[in-house]
Design a protein around this motif. Structure first.
Motif, short mmCIF file in Angstrom:
data_model
loop_
_atom_site.label_atom_id
_atom_site.label_comp_id
_atom_site.label_asym_id
_atom_site.label_seq_id
_atom_site.Cartn_x
_atom_site.Cartn_y
_atom_site.Cartn_z
N LYS A 45 0.85 -1.21 0.00
CA LYS A 45 0.00 0.00 0.00
C LYS A 45 0.87 1.25 0.00
N ILE B 71 2.26 1.67 -3.45
CA ILE B 71 1.21 2.16 -4.35
C ILE B 71 1.04 3.66 -4.16
N HIS C 63 0.67 -0.20 -11.04
CA HIS C 63 -0.08 -1.41 -11.39
C HIS C 63 0.61 -2.67 -10.87
N LEU D 274 -0.18 -2.97 -7.27
CA LEU D 274 -1.57 -3.41 -7.10
C LEU D 274 -1.70 -4.91 -7.33
#
Length: 147
Positions: free
Chosen positions: A15, A18, A63, A66
């Motif tokens: 996280k 990201i 991406h 993720l």
């Protein structure tokens, strides 16, 4: 070994990555937009095309993280007897967690690295148990424990 804590740490790391990737992407876009009210020459357009390539790379990084996050959520971190996804293994004094590729991180004073099932070393580790040895890059390693 608290594998729930390990999974939570991996999720928090992804996280964080990201968020970092998205901030870099947003900052990059803000600093590289063409001002349509000014004259745009060939040099400006060339720089803009290069900026698009870099922004695509930054977007790709987000991406990838993720995808890593999705992978971590799908893996069961229950106790393991053999090396498989979700296993934590100690090899020659180093702790690895089979989930996603991750550089060294520390939890409760202990260092871990993340490896994916696509890592070359995983192909040598897969299915092995505590006490078994394997050869990787010409070196012999012993699995000290599997959690």
């Amino acid at each position: 070994m608290d594998k729930v804590k390990l999974k939570e740490a991996l999720i928090a790391l992804e996280k964080h990555h990201i968020d970092e990737a998205e901030m870099k992407y947003d900052d990059f876009l803000l600093g590289n937009l063409l001002d349509k009210t000014e004259v745009i020459d060939d040099d400006d357009q060339s720089h803009h095309r290069q900026s698009i390539e870099i922004s695509d790379q930054l977007e790709e990084q987000a991406h990838v993280h993720l995808e890593h996050l999705e992978t971590i959520h799908k893996i069961s971190f229950t106790p393991k007897k053999v090396v498989e996804p979700g296993a934590v293994i100690s090899v020659n004094g180093r702790c690895m967690i089979v989930a996603v590729s991750k550089p060294m991180f520390t939890i409760d004073g202990r260092n871990f690295i993340g490896i994916s099932t696509n890592a070359p070393i995983y192909k040598e580790l897969a299915g092995k148990k505590t006490g078994e040895s394997f050869v990787f890059n010409g070196n012999t390693f012993k699995i000290e424990s599997v959690y």
